[in-house]
Design a protein around this motif. Structure first.
Motif, PDB file in Angstrom:
ATOM      1  N   LEU A  52      13.456   1.529   0.794  1.00 43.22           N
ATOM      2  CA  LEU A  52      12.153   1.047   1.255  1.00 43.22           C
ATOM      3  C   LEU A  52      11.064   1.532   0.301  1.00 43.22           C
ATOM      4  N   SER A  53      10.067   0.690   0.097  1.00 41.88           N
ATOM      5  CA  SER A  53       8.929   1.011  -0.774  1.00 41.88           C
ATOM      6  C   SER A  53       9.374   1.525  -2.144  1.00 41.88           C
ATOM      7  N   PRO A  54      10.257   0.815  -2.822  1.00 40.43           N
ATOM      8  CA  PRO A  54      10.737   1.296  -4.123  1.00 40.43           C
ATOM      9  C   PRO A  54       9.653   1.198  -5.186  1.00 40.43           C
ATOM     10  N   ILE A  55       9.676   2.115  -6.129  1.00 41.00           N
ATOM     11  CA  ILE A  55       8.716   2.073  -7.239  1.00 41.00           C
ATOM     12  C   ILE A  55       9.422   1.690  -8.540  1.00 41.00           C
ATOM     13  N   GLN A  56      10.593   1.083  -8.406  1.00 37.66           N
ATOM     14  CA  GLN A  56      11.284   0.442  -9.517  1.00 37.66           C
ATOM     15  C   GLN A  56      11.772  -0.922  -9.051  1.00 37.66           C
ATOM     16  N   GLY A  57      11.651  -1.920  -9.926  1.00 35.24           N
ATOM     17  CA  GLY A  57      12.090  -3.270  -9.583  1.00 35.24           C
ATOM     18  C   GLY A  57      13.219  -3.731 -10.471  1.00 35.24           C
ATOM     19  N   GLY A  58      13.692  -4.952 -10.224  1.00 39.29           N
ATOM     20  CA  GLY A  58      14.852  -5.476 -10.918  1.00 39.29           C
ATOM     21  C   GLY A  58      14.680  -5.686 -12.407  1.00 39.29           C
ATOM     22  N   TRP A  59      13.438  -5.721 -12.904  1.00 33.94           N
ATOM     23  CA  TRP A  59      13.211  -5.916 -14.336  1.00 33.94           C
ATOM     24  C   TRP A  59      13.886  -4.812 -15.147  1.00 33.94           C
ATOM     25  N   HIS A  60      13.936  -3.606 -14.583  1.00 35.18           N
ATOM     26  CA  HIS A  60      14.550  -2.476 -15.277  1.00 35.18           C
ATOM     27  C   HIS A  60      16.000  -2.765 -15.646  1.00 35.18           C
ATOM     28  N   SER A  61      16.691  -3.537 -14.812  1.00 38.18           N
ATOM     29  CA  SER A  61      18.125  -3.770 -15.012  1.00 38.18           C
ATOM     30  C   SER A  61      18.425  -4.725 -16.161  1.00 38.18           C
ATOM     31  N   PHE A  62      17.461  -5.564 -16.535  1.00 36.73           N
ATOM     32  CA  PHE A  62      17.761  -6.553 -17.581  1.00 36.73           C
ATOM     33  C   PHE A  62      16.812  -6.509 -18.777  1.00 36.73           C
ATOM     34  N   ARG A  63      15.930  -5.515 -18.822  1.00 36.01           N
ATOM     35  CA  ARG A  63      14.910  -5.541 -19.880  1.00 36.01           C
ATOM     36  C   ARG A  63      15.500  -5.473 -21.282  1.00 36.01           C
ATOM     37  N   GLU A  64      16.559  -4.683 -21.466  1.00 33.14           N
ATOM     38  CA  GLU A  64      17.144  -4.595 -22.804  1.00 33.14           C
ATOM     39  C   GLU A  64      17.746  -5.930 -23.226  1.00 33.14           C
ATOM     40  N   LYS A  65      18.460  -6.587 -22.311  1.00 35.24           N
ATOM     41  CA  LYS A  65      19.031  -7.910 -22.623  1.00 35.24           C
ATOM     42  C   LYS A  65      17.923  -8.910 -22.913  1.00 35.24           C
ATOM     43  N   ALA A  70       0.838  -1.200   0.000  1.00 31.28           N
ATOM     44  CA  ALA A  70       0.000   0.000   0.000  1.00 31.28           C
ATOM     45  C   ALA A  70       0.872   1.250   0.000  1.00 31.28           C
ATOM     46  N   MET A  71       1.999   1.186   0.708  1.00 27.66           N
ATOM     47  CA  MET A  71       2.921   2.324   0.718  1.00 27.66           C
ATOM     48  C   MET A  71       3.568   2.524  -0.652  1.00 27.66           C
ATOM     49  N   VAL A  72       3.868   1.426  -1.343  1.00 25.92           N
ATOM     50  CA  VAL A  72       4.403   1.528  -2.699  1.00 25.92           C
ATOM     51  C   VAL A  72       3.394   2.235  -3.600  1.00 25.92           C
ATOM     52  N   GLN A  73       2.135   1.817  -3.508  1.00 23.87           N
ATOM     53  CA  GLN A  73       1.116   2.449  -4.346  1.00 23.87           C
ATOM     54  C   GLN A  73       0.948   3.922  -3.983  1.00 23.87           C
ATOM     55  N   ARG A  74       0.920   4.233  -2.688  1.00 24.62           N
ATOM     56  CA  ARG A  74       0.776   5.626  -2.278  1.00 24.62           C
ATOM     57  C   ARG A  74       1.918   6.469  -2.839  1.00 24.62           C
ATOM     58  N   ARG A  75       3.131   5.931  -2.823  1.00 28.58           N
ATOM     59  CA  ARG A  75       4.277   6.673  -3.355  1.00 28.58           C
ATOM     60  C   ARG A  75       4.139   6.871  -4.857  1.00 28.58           C
ATOM     61  N   HIS A  76       3.730   5.838  -5.575  1.00 24.58           N
ATOM     62  CA  HIS A  76       3.566   5.944  -7.025  1.00 24.58           C
ATOM     63  C   HIS A  76       2.484   6.976  -7.360  1.00 24.58           C
ATOM     64  N   MET A  77       1.401   6.950  -6.612  1.00 25.77           N
ATOM     65  CA  MET A  77       0.322   7.917  -6.828  1.00 25.77           C
ATOM     66  C   MET A  77       0.800   9.337  -6.561  1.00 25.77           C
ATOM     67  N   HIS A  78       1.588   9.500  -5.520  1.00 21.87           N
ATOM     68  CA  HIS A  78       2.070  10.830  -5.151  1.00 21.87           C
ATOM     69  C   HIS A  78       3.063  11.378  -6.182  1.00 21.87           C
ATOM     70  N   GLU A  79       3.994  10.538  -6.628  1.00 19.80           N
ATOM     71  CA  GLU A  79       5.047  11.012  -7.519  1.00 19.80           C
ATOM     72  C   GLU A  79       4.585  11.175  -8.965  1.00 19.80           C
ATOM     73  N   TYR A  83      12.001  -6.455   4.563  1.00 17.75           N
ATOM     74  CA  TYR A  83      11.547  -5.294   5.320  1.00 17.75           C
ATOM     75  C   TYR A  83      11.220  -4.126   4.385  1.00 17.75           C
ATOM     76  N   GLY A  84       9.997  -4.118   3.856  1.00 15.87           N
ATOM     77  CA  GLY A  84       9.545  -3.031   3.006  1.00 15.87           C
ATOM     78  C   GLY A  84      10.116  -3.024   1.616  1.00 15.87           C
TER      79      GLY A  84
END
Length: 384
Positions: free
Chosen positions: A245-258, A145-154, A368-369
């Protein structure tokens, strides 16, 4: 197709249940049986086993082989939560390519009551058990829920936009005989459901269920004619953005081009996406990080597309965890099972037209978050 090509030659699932009627190993055995039947392979040909399960310990892949009557040369147990089953399949391919195994059964699932679920969540990691559970953190709902709140805010992301995922996946589930949810879901129902962890409401959260799924990895020349599925590319990433904590980016970003370069495909070449859907916000972050839209623009992307099996962007075409079944250890495998079903042309009323390539992604191992693990692979119907 070369005789030494390795891919997926079978898939299967147990029945899914809202409660629990049998031990975890029984659900896994049911899924394995349907998987072998789809491949036309006898269990005596299996010499590798990969297990994804939260309720199985202290049992593991080796003790499951005893239960199933399998003699193994290779065994693997997942370590990355909902990202783990995709990783297990990639490791199974490497095992067969290297000669460590000839035919690997990848199974995932759990039999669990609500009490089992609550106990598992409170002890999910030492970090959660020591620092979050004593504060009555309320499970993963509060974290995300905190991840979503951050995404909504930013980025100004709206619940009305995210709700389109839940609504369209419910439409997909209504065409899936195995799905647990049998009634349509409207956007108004989504928006006005009871609050779980603000801004999450009821239909943002998957309902814990029991069941299992299975995939069979072997040389593609063992597949029934026209039924093999090739894995064009696959990657994993763990603890992306350490300490955040509560990141709005995940590991997929690091390998999507490959991921796309190795597959030799573009985003437009894909017929569908099966994304790990513990929450609509995490599906949305996967769509951004995998490059279907820019970071922060997923809300508009969702407004511009329809995510039903016959829509402009088929997403979780069997209903996913949100509307088909969320079976813990099977949660990261249900997308692969649906992908293989689609690529084999066996999805019935929810069949995506001309489905020849698709993407499956995984996410999990929440501490932890922070969701620690991301995985994805691109699949193609063999011979395409």
């Amino acid at each position: 197709m070369k005789s030494n090509d390795v891919g997926i030659i079978g898939y299967g699932s147990s029945a899914y249940e809202k409660g629990v009627s049998q031990p975890t190993f029984d659900y896994l055995a049911d899924a394995a049986a349907t998987c072998l039947d789809s491949a036309g392979i006898c269990k005596s040909e299996i010499d590798g086993l990969a297990l994804s399960s939260f309720m199985a310990p202290p049992d593991n892949a080796v003790t499951l082989s005893e239960y199933l009557g399998l003699e193994l040369n290779w065994a693997h147990v997942f370590t990355a939560g909902g990202a783990g089953p995709v990783v297990s399949i990639l490791e199974a391919v490497r095992a067969v390519e290297s000669g460590a195994a000839n035919c690997v059964l990848c199974v995932g699932g759990d039999g669990r009551t609500m009490a089992d679920f609550r106990n598992m969540i409170s002890r999910f990691t030492k970090a959660i058990g020591n620092y979050a559970a004593p504060l009555n953190f309320g499970g993963m709902n509060g974290f995300f829920a905190m991840v979503q709140r951050r995404h909504m805010h930013e980025y100004g992301t709206k619940r009305e936009q995210l709700g389109r995922i839940a609504v369209d996946q419910r439409t997909n589930a209504l065409k899936n005989p195995q799905a647990l949810f049998k009634k349509p879901l409207s956007l108004d129902e989504y928006l006005n459901a009871r609050i779980i962890a603000d801004p999450f409401r009821l239909y943002d959260c998957p309902m814990p269920a029991s069941g299992a799924d299975a995939i069979l990895v072997a040389p593609l020349d063992k597949a029934r004619p026209g039924k093999g599925v090739r894995i064009l590319s696959g990657h994993q990433r763990h603890n992306h953005l350490p300490g955040e904590l509560s990141p709005i980016q995940g590991g997929w970003h690091s390998f999507r081009e490959k991921l796309f370069d190795e597959a030799g495909l573009s985003h437009a070449d894909l017929a569908f996406v099966q994304a790990y859907d513990d929450y609509p916000i995490m599906v949305s972050i996967q769509l951004e990080d995998l490059g279907f839209c820019k970071k922060g623009e997923v809300g508009q992307f969702l407004e511009n597309n329809t995510m039903t099996f016959d829509g402009s962007f088929p997403l979780n075409t069997g209903g996913g965890q949100l509307s088909c079944a969320a079976t813990a250890g099977g949660g990261g495998l249900i997308g692969t099972v649906e992908a293989v079903c689609q690529l084999r042309g066996e999805a019935g009323e929810r069949q995506v037209a001309n489905a020849r390539t698709g993407l499956v992604s995984g996410f999990g191992m929440v501490s932890y978050g922070h969701g620690l693990s991301a995985s994805a692979m691109i699949l193609q119907k063999a011979g395409s």
